[in-house]
Design an enzyme around this catalytic site. Structure first.
Site, PDB file in Angstrom:
ATOM      1  N   LYS A 102      -1.801 -17.380   6.196  1.00 52.21           N
ATOM      2  CA  LYS A 102      -1.048 -16.691   7.250  1.00 52.21           C
ATOM      3  C   LYS A 102      -0.273 -17.639   8.181  1.00 52.21           C
ATOM      4  O   LYS A 102       0.837 -18.002   7.850  1.00 52.21           O
ATOM      5  CB  LYS A 102      -1.961 -15.754   8.016  1.00 52.21           C
ATOM      6  CG  LYS A 102      -2.391 -14.558   7.170  1.00 52.21           C
ATOM      7  CD  LYS A 102      -2.776 -13.327   7.977  1.00 52.21           C
ATOM      8  CE  LYS A 102      -2.692 -12.075   7.152  1.00 52.21           C
ATOM      9  NZ  LYS A 102      -3.918 -11.717   6.444  1.00 52.21           N
ATOM     10  N   ASP A 158     -13.548 -17.495   5.641  1.00 52.09           N
ATOM     11  CA  ASP A 158     -12.164 -17.086   5.430  1.00 52.09           C
ATOM     12  C   ASP A 158     -11.495 -17.045   6.801  1.00 52.09           C
ATOM     13  O   ASP A 158     -11.681 -16.096   7.559  1.00 52.09           O
ATOM     14  CB  ASP A 158     -12.144 -15.721   4.738  1.00 52.09           C
ATOM     15  CG  ASP A 158     -10.734 -15.170   4.550  1.00 52.09           C
ATOM     16  OD1 ASP A 158      -9.781 -15.747   5.126  1.00 52.09           O
ATOM     17  OD2 ASP A 158     -10.593 -14.167   3.831  1.00 52.09           O
ATOM     18  N   TYR A 168       0.819  -1.210   0.000  1.00 55.70           N
ATOM     19  CA  TYR A 168       0.000   0.000   0.000  1.00 55.70           C
ATOM     20  C   TYR A 168       0.855   1.264   0.000  1.00 55.70           C
ATOM     21  O   TYR A 168       0.499   2.254   0.631  1.00 55.70           O
ATOM     22  CB  TYR A 168      -0.970  -0.002   1.195  1.00 55.70           C
ATOM     23  CG  TYR A 168      -2.001  -1.089   1.081  1.00 55.70           C
ATOM     24  CD1 TYR A 168      -3.190  -0.866   0.404  1.00 55.70           C
ATOM     25  CD2 TYR A 168      -1.761  -2.351   1.614  1.00 55.70           C
ATOM     26  CE1 TYR A 168      -4.113  -1.875   0.261  1.00 55.70           C
ATOM     27  CE2 TYR A 168      -2.682  -3.376   1.475  1.00 55.70           C
ATOM     28  CZ  TYR A 168      -3.860  -3.128   0.800  1.00 55.70           C
ATOM     29  OH  TYR A 168      -4.770  -4.111   0.649  1.00 55.70           O
ATOM     30  N   TYR A 216     -12.270  -8.144   5.242  1.00 54.67           N
ATOM     31  CA  TYR A 216     -11.071  -8.103   4.394  1.00 54.67           C
ATOM     32  C   TYR A 216     -10.790  -9.511   3.895  1.00 54.67           C
ATOM     33  O   TYR A 216     -10.738 -10.457   4.690  1.00 54.67           O
ATOM     34  CB  TYR A 216      -9.852  -7.573   5.161  1.00 54.67           C
ATOM     35  CG  TYR A 216      -8.606  -7.614   4.302  1.00 54.67           C
ATOM     36  CD1 TYR A 216      -8.361  -6.615   3.354  1.00 54.67           C
ATOM     37  CD2 TYR A 216      -7.697  -8.659   4.397  1.00 54.67           C
ATOM     38  CE1 TYR A 216      -7.247  -6.666   2.529  1.00 54.67           C
ATOM     39  CE2 TYR A 216      -6.582  -8.720   3.573  1.00 54.67           C
ATOM     40  CZ  TYR A 216      -6.354  -7.721   2.648  1.00 54.67           C
ATOM     41  OH  TYR A 216      -5.261  -7.787   1.833  1.00 54.67           O
TER      42      TYR A 216
HETATM   43  C1  LIG Z   1      -4.382 -11.606   5.038  1.00 49.47           C
HETATM   44  C2  LIG Z   1      -5.717 -12.038   4.680  1.00 49.47           C
HETATM   45  C3  LIG Z   1      -6.047 -12.420   3.355  1.00 49.47           C
HETATM   46  C4  LIG Z   1      -5.064 -12.304   2.218  1.00 49.47           C
HETATM   47  O1  LIG Z   1      -3.951 -13.134   2.367  1.00 49.47           O
HETATM   48  P1  LIG Z   1      -2.617 -12.819   1.534  1.00 49.47           P
HETATM   49  O2  LIG Z   1      -1.709 -13.959   1.880  1.00 49.47           O
HETATM   50  O3  LIG Z   1      -2.107 -11.493   2.044  1.00 49.47           O
HETATM   51  O4  LIG Z   1      -2.974 -12.768   0.105  1.00 49.47           O
HETATM   52  C5  LIG Z   1      -7.329 -12.855   3.105  1.00 49.47           C
HETATM   53  N1  LIG Z   1      -8.250 -12.957   4.088  1.00 49.47           N
HETATM   54  C6  LIG Z   1      -7.971 -12.618   5.357  1.00 49.47           C
HETATM   55  C7  LIG Z   1      -9.020 -12.774   6.408  1.00 49.47           C
HETATM   56  C8  LIG Z   1      -6.703 -12.142   5.699  1.00 49.47           C
HETATM   57  O5  LIG Z   1      -6.444 -11.781   6.958  1.00 49.47           O
END
Ligand SMILES: *Cc1c(COP(=O)(O)O)cnc(C)c1O
Length: 430
Positions: free
Chosen positions: A280, A251, A22, A154
């Site tokens: 992550k 997610d 960013y 997100y």
């Molecule tokens: C970090 C994150 C993503 C994206 O993952 P990247 O490895 O950065 O592409 C998607 N969803 C959630 C909930 C996240 O915290």
């Protein structure tokens, strides 16, 4: 070996050539130069703050749950490196990836049975969306191609994930007219409120004919605003999705692997999704890898279609080094009383962040599992807040109106107390 760059040379080249997350180009703020990291400490050098040891409150964007330079993870990667660092996954397979997939199926909610490995969280969300859309196409329902989510979320920075990120905080304005237009419910309240549950039910019912899936982060919305909500809403979503024939995607890229106090956040609700995204902390912060899991129902649906395959295949799919790191990281996590460690972090954060409540400009302080959040009533001055934290010996990366911590699970109480002091210092300065 080339001569090492001095910190000043490194910063000059960084400014000239390197894009940061960013960030503008050329960069306006000088990043700290990290020379090495071990345990919960980053060792920095550089023209800005000089040589320092900072306690890491970020776990490198929530991934390094066992800390840095961990002997077990190092050994796992080294051992795999000596066998092979990578081979293609088309037509070939290998033990690290197979073992990882089997483990993920074993530790995630029961109906999830099949695993697609990819390189990053955003890609795992792309794959999840593709699975859902293709499922409905295969069943002869191609009109079901939209997504529903709630505000404040997100899901990553590539195209489909961006379209379900919070429309105010995300990049929607910049991309209006270009991004697919998805359906947004209001942001979920912290506590369970029946009118909000009705709002979710109503929206899902109203749009069922065009909805492929509902996608949400369960219990904690991370980079969209660090908000917590009642697990009860996940049960509402599960019931409404079942009633109206809509798939449910969780997610758990941020919440997976213990962060919220249960191994997966969906366990707070006792609800399982049709599709699950992990990333992550999957590799303990060592290498980039993510996973999309789905039920047999979703996989069978796709397999019945005119194109009976999942048309996706990243070059580095199933990377053996990353899979070896993931296997070792999950082994480390499950080999200890991880739930007790998260409780310990939770109580340390509650104690340490209580002091933030009296700071002028602080609007809210909240803690859940290994997540501590101090929300201000104004946008954080990131440079001033970072500076104050660094002076306190702590690494933080505030955003929007939020100063928050997600410490590595191995952080000892004393360091955790210092991190909380760093958060308070940042909140005062920012
Ligand atoms: C970090 C994150 C993503 C994206 O993952 P990247 O490895 O950065 O592409 C998607 N969803 C959630 C909930 C996240 O915290």
């Amino acid at each position: 070996m080339p001569e090492p760059l001095s910190p000043a040379e490194l910063i000059a080249l960084d400014r000239a050539h390197v894009w940061h997350p960013y960030g503008p180009m050329p960069g306006r703020a000088d990043p700290l130069v990290v020379e090495s990291a071990s345990g919960v400490r980053l060792r920095t050098a550089g023209p800005v703050h000089g040589r320092r040891e900072l306690i890491d409150g970020m776990s490198s964007w929530w991934s390094a749950i066992h800390g840095y330079n961990h002997p077990v993870l190092n050994e796992a990667v080294r051992g795999q490196l000596d066998r092979m660092s990578h081979v293609m996954f088309g037509g070939l397979t290998h033990e690290p990836a197979v073992r990882l997939a089997a483990t993920l199926v074993e530790i995630t909610p029961a109906p999830l049975r099949h695993v697609f490995l990819s390189d990053s969280g955003s890609v795992s969300v792309e794959v999840a969306v593709k699975m859902c859309l293709q499922y409905w196409r295969s069943l002869g329902r191609p009109a079901k191609q939209r997504l529903l989510t709630w505000r404040g979320g997100y899901h990553g920075d590539t195209w489909q994930p961006m379209a379900v990120c919070d429309p105010d905080g995300g990049m929607h304005q910049l991309w209006s007219g270009v991004l697919p237009r998805q359906i947004f419910a209001d942001a979920p309240p912290a506590g369970f409120e029946e009118p909000y549950a009705d709002h979710l039910r109503e929206l899902i019912g109203r749009h069922a004919r065009e909805l492929a899936a509902v996608i949400v982060e369960p219990v904690v919305q991370g980079a969209g605003g660090m908000r917590f909500h009642s697990p009860g809403y996940l049960r509402v979503l599960r019931e409404a999705c079942d009633e109206h024939g809509v798939l449910l995607v969780f997610d758990e890229i941020a919440t997976g692997f213990g962060r919220t106090g249960t191994l997966f956040a969906s366990e707070h609700a006792g609800v399982s999704p049709d599709v699950l995204c992990l990333g992550k902390a999957l590799t303990g912060g060592y290498l980039t890898m993510a996973a999309t899991l789905c039920t047999s129902g979703v996989a069978d649906g796709i397999s019945r279609g005119e194109v009976p395959v999942l048309a996706h295949g990243p070059t580095f799919m199933g990377n053996p080094l990353a899979a070896a790191a993931a296997n070792a990281s999950i082994g480390l996590l499950l080999g200890q009383d991880w739930a007790r460690e998260i409780k310990r972090l939770e109580s340390g954060l509650r104690t340490g962040l209580a002091a933030a409540e009296g700071i002028p400009g602080v609007a809210d302080v909240r803690v859940l599992g290994g997540i501590g959040v101090v929300q201000l009533d104004h946008r954080v001055d990131v440079a001033a807040a970072t500076e104050a934290a660094v002076r306190a010996g702590v690494w933080l990366r505030p955003f929007r109106d939020l100063v928050y911590v997600m410490p590595p699970y191995v952080m000892e109480d004393e360091d955790l107390a210092r991190v909380c002091e760093g958060v308070c210092a940042a909140a005062r300065a920012g």
